[in-house]
Design an enzyme around this catalytic site. Structure first.
Site, mmCIF file in Angstrom:
data_model
loop_
_atom_site.group_PDB
_atom_site.id
_atom_site.type_symbol
_atom_site.label_atom_id
_atom_site.label_comp_id
_atom_site.label_asym_id
_atom_site.label_seq_id
_atom_site.Cartn_x
_atom_site.Cartn_y
_atom_site.Cartn_z
ATOM 1 N N GLU A 1 22.424 78.396 77.340
ATOM 2 C CA GLU A 1 22.397 79.035 78.521
ATOM 3 C C GLU A 1 21.769 77.711 79.352
ATOM 4 O OE1 GLU A 1 23.763 82.864 78.526
ATOM 5 O OE2 GLU A 1 21.799 83.241 79.183
ATOM 6 N N GLU B 1 28.620 84.848 73.232
ATOM 7 C CA GLU B 1 28.188 86.554 73.529
ATOM 8 C C GLU B 1 29.304 87.173 74.428
ATOM 9 O OE1 GLU B 1 23.871 85.834 75.108
ATOM 10 O OE2 GLU B 1 23.327 84.777 74.014
#
Length: 609
Positions: A157, A235
């Site tokens: 991320e 995710e």
């Protein structure tokens, strides 16, 4: 040897592979249960397991590595391979994961000027030192070396954090130099071009992290990706985590989860359920978030996952299994006979037998460091747990005001070993609150008249370093700047490290003065009990801490995590392998002076309703 390639789809030996994966963090599960959790993943219909590797877990002190027992990532990989599962490894220096400081080792904070997650050379040097040990352990398990690892992630991320693509390229090049040959991926939120593209570099597949609206999210991703590349949700947040003080346990809407999961499976896209099985934040390894205030995560990392914290197959598990079966056929969902026998046991009430007062035993378990100024936890050579600062007032001087210039996260103040106040997060901040005396829940003011030089003690707890966002570099714990008393800096301190690790708990057992009685000061409580554990099976149980305030718990020397009366978690999961036939021991450290005569070992978890 086999090979993984990324074209319009994922391919293994030129055969297309739709990745149906689930996240299991080996570091949140006792190793005796790794096989059970992986078998249940395969039984649901998944063909792949994904895991992070937390740097701070494996290198808790610079140059000291842990690889045995629960740290044995190679063993976890080998079990997955035995079950025929493909494996995605995310070994990035930063993992987020609601884990202490996002996996970064706290000793980085002791280095002046340290900068994180960018091309700051001292930081890169530490990554290189770590990877030179870690990566060679992983490369033999790559698919082109005869293993089942098909993908590795270079950072996590990153688009949320920065735009230093040279840093990302450095990690990719380093991993290649150390023998990584499988394809690389990144993962970011696809709802913002600034986020999703900032984390991309050439020849690395971007993937998305999101928990709903999969059809729309994939359409957004496609616009920001290299042409003709497969879409993957790295995710799929099919649940969420919990923080201390939440009104109730987090949960998702199953009907929405099913619609999204069905869309992905039906359309041939790729997905990793985060989390398939959450597990437990053992010890002091929970992370925190900071959006206006500090919110430390609970010990349970159940995540409302398809497989619960204690390994139970939930309604969500069976719903996802049915989707895979309906869309891909019965051959994708084998009926596995689970090899690990696990029972739920209620062992009833257990009374504590003796207690050891923290102040009475302080110098028996910790050697004080002498310092003119307070040292942060990291400067004092410590990462997690508690730290105590002690100093004396001059004779005939009253402490009329107190300011902490910098103190985190939660401090209890004692004058001559009598508690004066407790302060947490913003209550400590001098910019927010000015100076004390202030009235706290104890109903007292911080004002000490000193005729013979009162002893001041500040017990500070690291509640879990922030694991996401731009407060990462502001995570020193303990008292890291001057303490102002009567408007001027107070000097000369004794500093006691209280990591409450294995070594310190051994000292407690051997040297502490254990008694039957005591006052309300912070203390350790010992529970001893005999068990006859199930033969050829493990007996899981749940420690109900009703009547206890705040602290942490060791079961036969293993730190199972923190408890706090504010909930929403009201019991702690004790995996069966931590117990054994014969004599067992539980030690509770309680800091608030709120304690009961007993604890209860029940056969189910207890949450705030």
């Amino acid at each position: 040897m086999s090979k993984c390639q990324i074209k319009d789809k994922f391919y293994i030996d030129n055969q297309p592979l739709q990745i149906l994966s689930g996240s299991i963090h080996y570091f949140r599960v006792v190793p005796e249960y790794w096989r059970d959790r992986l078998e249940k993943l395969k039984n649901m219909g998944c063909n792949t397991v994904e895991t992070y590797i937390p740097w701070n877990f494996h290198e808790p002190k610079k140059g000291r590595f842990e690889w045995e027992g629960i740290y044995n990532i190679c063993k976890f990989i080998e079990i997955a391979q035995e079950l025929g599962l493909y494996i995605i490894i995310r070994p990035s220096p930063y993992i987020c994961a609601e884990w202490e400081w996002g996996g970064l080792p706290a000793w980085l904070l002791a280095e002046p000027g340290m900068k994180l997650r960018c091309s700051y050379q001292p930081y890169l040097n530490h990554i290189k030192d770590y990877y030179q040990v870690l990566i060679p352990k992983l490369t033999p398990y790559q698919i082109d070396n005869g293993g089942k690892v098909i993908l590795m992630q270079i950072e996590n991320e990153y688009g949320y954090y920065g735009d230093d693509t040279a840093y990302l390229q450095y990690i990719a090049d380093l991993m290649r130099d150390l023998g990584v040959t499988v394809p690389f991926v990144t993962s970011d939120g696809p709802w913002s071009k600034n986020v999703f593209t900032a984390g991309q570099i050439p020849d690395v597949l971007p993937t998305g992290n999101f928990g709903s609206a999969c059809q729309w999210q994939f359409s957004q991703m496609k616009k920001m990706m290299p042409e003709n590349k497969p879409l993957m949700n790295m995710e799929f947040w099919a649940g969420w985590f919990d923080a201390w003080g939440n009104k109730k346990k987090s949960s998702s809407k199953l009907a929405v989860n099913k619609l999204d999961y069905d869309y992905v499976v039906k359309n041939g896209h790729n997905i990793n359920i985060y989390m398939f099985h959450g597990g437990t934040n053992f010890g002091f390894m929970n992370g925190s978030n900071y959006y206006g205030k500090l919110t430390p995560d609970t010990t349970s990392y159940d995540y409302d996952a398809p497989l619960s914290e204690d390994g139970q197959m939930t309604q969500k598990y069976y719903a996802f299994r049915e989707i895979i079966k309906n869309r891909l056929g019965s051959s994708f969902v084998p009926d596995i006979e689970f090899s690990t026998k696990i029972e739920k046991k209620a062992y009833g009430k257990i009374k504590w037998t003796s207690r050891a007062d923290l102040f009475e035993n302080l110098e028996k378990i910790a050697q004080p460091k002498q310092s003119v100024l307070p040292l942060s936890m990291e400067e004092a050579g410590q990462s997690t747990g508690y730290i105590l600062y002690r100093s004396k007032m001059k004779d005939n001087v009253s402490a009329d005001s107190l300011v902490f210039k910098k103190c985190a996260d939660r401090v209890q103040a004692f004058a001559d070993q009598k508690k004066v106040f407790t302060a947490f997060d913003k209550e400590i901040c001098s910019e927010q609150k000015g100076h004390w005396p202030l009235t706290f829940k104890e109903g007292k003011e911080w004002k000490i008249s000193s005729k013979e030089g009162s002893c001041l003690d500040f017990l500070v707890e690291n509640m879990g370093r922030v694991n996401f966002g731009h407060k990462l570099e502001d995570q020193k714990k303990g008292i890291s700047e001057e303490v102002l008393i009567n408007t001027h800096a107070h000097y000369n301190w004794e500093i006691f490290n209280l990591p409450m690790d294995e070594e310190q708990m051994q000292l407690l057992q051997e040297k502490a003065n254990w008694k039957k009685e005591g006052d309300s000061n912070p203390a350790f409580f010992k529970f001893e009990f005999e068990l006859e554990t199930p033969e050829n099976a493990y007996g899981d149980t749940y420690l109900d801490f009703a009547g206890w305030g705040k602290g942490c718990v060791w079961v036969n020397g293993f730190n199972i995590g923190r408890f706090w009366e504010i909930g929403p978690q009201y019991s702690l999961y004790i995996p069966g392998p931590l117990l054994h036939s014969g004599k067992n021991e539980i030690i509770i450290f309680e800091s608030e002076g709120k304690r009961s005569e007993s604890i209860t070992l029940a056969d189910k978890m207890k949450w705030k309703k």
